[in-house]
Design an enzyme around this catalytic site. Structure first.
Site, PDB file in Angstrom:
ATOM      1  N   ARG A 178       8.285  23.645  -0.346  1.00  0.00           N
ATOM      2  CA  ARG A 178       9.184  24.421   0.970  1.00  0.00           C
ATOM      3  C   ARG A 178      11.119  24.601   0.530  1.00  0.00           C
ATOM      4  NH1 ARG A 178       4.184  26.163   4.635  1.00  0.00           N
ATOM      5  NH2 ARG A 178       2.894  26.329   3.306  1.00  0.00           N
ATOM      6  N   GLY A 194       6.069   3.160  -2.497  1.00  0.00           N
ATOM      7  CA  GLY A 194       6.627   2.518  -1.960  1.00  0.00           C
ATOM      8  C   GLY A 194       7.536   1.832  -2.346  1.00  0.00           C
ATOM      9  N   SER A 234       6.579   2.368  -6.664  1.00  0.00           N
ATOM     10  CA  SER A 234       6.801   3.362  -6.842  1.00  0.00           C
ATOM     11  C   SER A 234       8.710   3.344  -7.409  1.00  0.00           C
ATOM     12  CB  SER A 234       6.289   4.468  -6.060  1.00  0.00           C
ATOM     13  OG  SER A 234       4.884   4.062  -5.469  1.00  0.00           O
ATOM     14  N   ASP A 268       3.051  -0.271   4.337  1.00  0.00           N
ATOM     15  CA  ASP A 268       3.276  -1.824   4.485  1.00  0.00           C
ATOM     16  C   ASP A 268       4.956  -1.279   5.411  1.00  0.00           C
ATOM     17  OD1 ASP A 268       1.517  -2.170   3.737  1.00  0.00           O
ATOM     18  OD2 ASP A 268       2.173  -2.985   1.914  1.00  0.00           O
TER      19      ASP A 268
HETATM   20  O1  F6P Z   1       0.730  -0.840  -0.647  1.00  0.00           O
HETATM   21  C1  F6P Z   1      -0.286  -0.458   0.442  1.00  0.00           C
HETATM   22  C2  F6P Z   1      -1.630  -1.537   0.665  1.00  0.00           C
HETATM   23  O2  F6P Z   1      -2.968  -0.544   0.955  1.00  0.00           O
HETATM   24  C3  F6P Z   1      -1.001  -2.702   1.224  1.00  0.00           C
HETATM   25  O3  F6P Z   1      -1.333  -2.822   2.626  1.00  0.00           O
HETATM   26  C4  F6P Z   1      -2.584  -3.436   0.008  1.00  0.00           C
HETATM   27  O4  F6P Z   1      -2.557  -5.202   0.105  1.00  0.00           O
HETATM   28  C5  F6P Z   1      -2.804  -2.691  -0.849  1.00  0.00           C
HETATM   29  O5  F6P Z   1      -1.910  -1.740  -0.893  1.00  0.00           O
HETATM   30  C6  F6P Z   1      -3.518  -2.492  -1.318  1.00  0.00           C
HETATM   31  O6  F6P Z   1      -3.895  -1.800  -2.297  1.00  0.00           O
HETATM   32  P1  F6P Z   1      -5.321  -0.840  -3.442  1.00  0.00           P
HETATM   33  O7  F6P Z   1      -5.380   0.018  -2.645  1.00  0.00           O
HETATM   34  O8  F6P Z   1      -4.768  -0.786  -4.928  1.00  0.00           O
HETATM   35  O9  F6P Z   1      -6.635  -2.465  -2.951  1.00  0.00           O
END
Ligand code: F6P
Length: 323
Positions: free
Chosen positions: A25, A102, A105, A127
């Site tokens: 937007r 994160g 990316s 995280d």
């Molecule tokens: O990076 C975020 C996260 O949720 C981490 O905390 C976790 O270790 C990871 O992604 C899990 O990844 P996936 O969803 O690919 O299992």
């Protein structure tokens, strides 16, 4: 800048939708055309790109996940994948990209920006381990979901004189475990950075029991070596008496899929708007983050491949407060 695209990449985080809405937007308000890319960098390679209008991003601010979809693309790590992505951006006449995600990316965003394409990153991961921001979109919600689970487990633990191992997400970073553990009054917090071995957890639980506690909470980040499964099997073999009966709850992806808290919606809104403001004043190759109430921009070159450590003072604080 006349035309921008937005994508979400890596693990989804509550608030990503609010960030897409805000960026869309605010770009439309500045007269730009806006495109949404499905499935992150993979969608860029496969040309899953379509134009968005203000209505397309209506009714999503309160929803977890990302309506654009997300992925971790192996192909984008190859030069050939990135070339395809650039060709597709050119085909649609897109001259700027917003990458909401994160660590992985933002490393991808840095690679594209090194090829000369204007990219702005938006700090988003549950995280909260991204360098260049105090806080990331999604981490407040994930802390609160973990905390709610701790509160529930404490209640039932107290009725049954039990200790609970609560495992939350965080493969490389213990921010979620540390924050939820402190806010939830945990007896022990074990993170990849400051791991508490199973034998020490046993000692601390025994001591808590002897001090007259009716329950105990051990919060564990998934990335530790002694995770809840290993701790349970350690206690089975060791037959160590910790006083309490032991149970374990692994929260896993439950902490990632919740509706965003007010804070995450607000943060996502500020950062989404901040990303467009950066692009429209010709700034790119930066990550948009949040520090002391301000939207800040940090060069992606400083962000890529780097993580933000958790505050070591909190480890000592957690130990003192577990009395
Ligand atoms: O990076 C975020 C996260 O949720 C981490 O905390 C976790 O270790 C990871 O992604 C899990 O990844 P996936 O969803 O690919 O299992």
């Amino acid at each position: 800048m006349k035309s921008i695209a937005i994508l979400t990449s890596g693990g989804d985080a509550p608030g990503m939708n609010a960030a897409i809405r805000a960026a869309t937007r605010s770009a439309l308000d500045q007269g730009m055309a806006v495109f949404g890319v499905r499935q992150g960098y993979q969608g860029l390679i496969e040309d899953q790109i379509r134009q968005l209008n203000a209505r397309d991003v209506g009714g999503i601010i309160h929803m977890g996940g990302t309506f654009l979809g997300s992925a971790r693309s192996k192909e984008f790590r190859e030069e050939s994948g990135r070339s395809k992505a650039l060709r597709n951006l050119a085909r649609h006449g897109i001259d700027g990209l917003v990458v909401i995600g994160g660590n992985g990316s933002q490393t991808g965003a840095y690679m594209l920006s090194k090829l000369g394409f204007p990219v702005v990153g938006v700090a988003s991961t549950i995280d909260n381990d991204l360098f260049g921001t105090n806080v990331t979109i999604g981490s407040d919600t994930a802390v609160n979901v973990t905390l709610e689970a701790i509160d529930h487990l404490r209640t039932t633990g107290s009725s049954h004189n039990r200790a609970f191992l609560v495992e939350t997400m965080g493969r490389d970073c213990g921010y979620l475990a540390m924050m939820a553990g402190l806010a939830g009054g945990a007896e022990v917090i074990s993170t990849p950075e400051f791991e508490v071995p199973a034998s020490e957890i046993a000692d601390r639980l025994r001591a808590a029991y002897e001090r007259g506690k009716t329950h105990a909470i051990v919060v564990i980040a998934e990335g530790v070596k002694d995770n809840s499964e290993r701790i349970l099997s350690f206690f089975e073999k060791d037959k160590r008496m910790v006083g309490f009966e032991l149970r374990a709850t692994v929260l896993g992806h439950v902490v990632r899929g919740a509706p965003p808290t007010a804070f995450d919606r607000f943060l996502a809104t500020r950062l989404g708007v901040g990303a467009i403001a950066a692009l429209s004043k010709g700034q790119s190759g930066v990550l948009v983050g949040y520090e002391s109430g301000d939207v800040i921009a940090t060069p992606l070159a400083e962000v890529a491949g780097r993580t933000k450590p958790i505050d070591t003072d909190l480890v000592e604080l957690a130990r003192i407060l577990a009395k």
